[in-house]
Design a protein around this motif. Structure first.
Motif, PDB file in Angstrom:
ATOM      1  N   PRO A 124       1.813   2.720  -6.021  1.00  0.00           N
ATOM      2  CA  PRO A 124       0.529   2.321  -6.705  1.00  0.00           C
ATOM      3  C   PRO A 124       0.746   1.325  -7.862  1.00  0.00           C
ATOM      4  CG  PRO A 124       1.718   4.461  -7.514  1.00  0.00           C
ATOM      5  CD  PRO A 124       2.628   3.831  -6.541  1.00  0.00           C
ATOM      6  N   ALA A 125       2.035   0.811  -8.179  1.00  0.00           N
ATOM      7  CA  ALA A 125       2.052  -0.274  -9.213  1.00  0.00           C
ATOM      8  C   ALA A 125       1.633  -1.537  -8.570  1.00  0.00           C
ATOM      9  CB  ALA A 125       3.244  -0.195  -9.915  1.00  0.00           C
ATOM     10  N   THR A 126       1.988  -1.684  -7.270  1.00  0.00           N
ATOM     11  CA  THR A 126       1.760  -2.995  -6.764  1.00  0.00           C
ATOM     12  C   THR A 126       0.496  -3.169  -5.873  1.00  0.00           C
ATOM     13  OG1 THR A 126       3.082  -2.398  -4.853  1.00  0.00           O
ATOM     14  CG2 THR A 126       4.230  -3.627  -6.763  1.00  0.00           C
ATOM     15  N   ARG A 127      -0.203  -1.755  -5.570  1.00  0.00           N
ATOM     16  CA  ARG A 127      -1.406  -2.023  -4.729  1.00  0.00           C
ATOM     17  C   ARG A 127      -2.449  -2.740  -5.442  1.00  0.00           C
ATOM     18  NH1 ARG A 127      -4.651   3.336  -2.753  1.00  0.00           N
ATOM     19  NH2 ARG A 127      -6.185   2.372  -1.337  1.00  0.00           N
ATOM     20  N   GLU A 128      -3.485  -3.353  -4.774  1.00  0.00           N
ATOM     21  CA  GLU A 128      -4.237  -4.127  -5.295  1.00  0.00           C
ATOM     22  C   GLU A 128      -5.530  -2.996  -5.481  1.00  0.00           C
ATOM     23  OE1 GLU A 128      -5.738  -7.622  -3.248  1.00  0.00           O
ATOM     24  OE2 GLU A 128      -3.780  -8.541  -3.346  1.00  0.00           O
TER      25      GLU A 128
END
Length: 228
Positions: A124-128
């Motif tokens: 979730p930290a890298t998802r746009e």
């Protein structure tokens, strides 16, 4: 449909068959959710999935049931992989059953790759962040339950309610607000009647939405395991 592969484990120790379940002896190294082939004594091959594993037994759920399984003459062959679907741009406009096999009379899919149906973990930290608004033309959805590109929209219905017309309307009218390029729709009908399935496909054809839709149809008479 799964990616072609070699069998890596096999057993003939089949002890019981009931309903859609086949109970075999413990298979060393088998994984939960692994796809197995059940080779019958008459040469027919059924596909199944390991749903319970222990030191005493391996339980396989067979797609389509086990009424034809001869315990003394059949065997299990394991592939060491989970269920995968072939993917390519050519699946647009096609119709498949719950196992990913074509049911529209067209040729087999020539895959550009295979994807695990369970998907991949998402960080979730890298998802746009989803930001592309999808307008369906239905005010209750657009105003109260806004859809964005890439989101799933489950529709549940009771007897006599117009779920089929609502689904067809969403597929027909859905557009990405502020974007001119097209986008694909993955449509999955689970446990529907033949009449509903025919209605969906006819509507897709008549409205021109078929070309941008990938349809997975599981009717009420198809194996329940295909719906999971």
């Amino acid at each position: 449909m799964t990616e072609p592969s070699l069998y890596i484990r096999e057993t003939k120790e089949l002890s019981k068959a009931k309903g859609s379940l086949l109970i075999a002896g413990s298979i060393s190294g088998v994984q939960f959710g692994e796809i197995v082939d059940v080779w019958l004594s008459n040469g027919e091959v059924k596909r199944g999935q390991a749903i319970d594993i222990s030191e005493e037994a391996t339980i396989v759920q067979v797609f389509g049931g086990v009424s034809e399984v001869d315990l003394s003459g059949s065997r299990l062959r394991c592939k060491g992989e989970t269920l995968k679907l072939p993917v390519s741009i050519d699946i647009l406009g096609r119709t498949f059953n719950g196992m990913g096999d074509p049911i529209d009379g067209g040729p087999p899919v020539v895959p550009e790759g295979y994807l695990d149906i369970n998907g991949q973990p998402i960080n979730p930290a890298t998802r746009e962040p989803p930001a592309e608004f999808i307008e369906t033309g239905i005010s209750a959805i657009d105003g109260l339950n806004v859809l964005v590109r890439g989101q799933k929209l489950p529709i549940f219905s009771g007897a006599g309610l117009p779920h089929n017309r609502i689904v067809a309307q969403i597929i027909r009218q859905a557009t990405v607000k502020g974007k001119e390029e097209g986008f694909a729709i993955v449509f999955a009908a689970i446990g529907v009647s033949y009449d509903d399935a025919a209605f969906f496909m006819k509507n897709l054809e008549q409205t021109g939405a078929r070309e941008r839709t990938v349809a997975f149809i599981n009717t009420a008479s198809d194996p329940v395991i295909e719906r999971i």
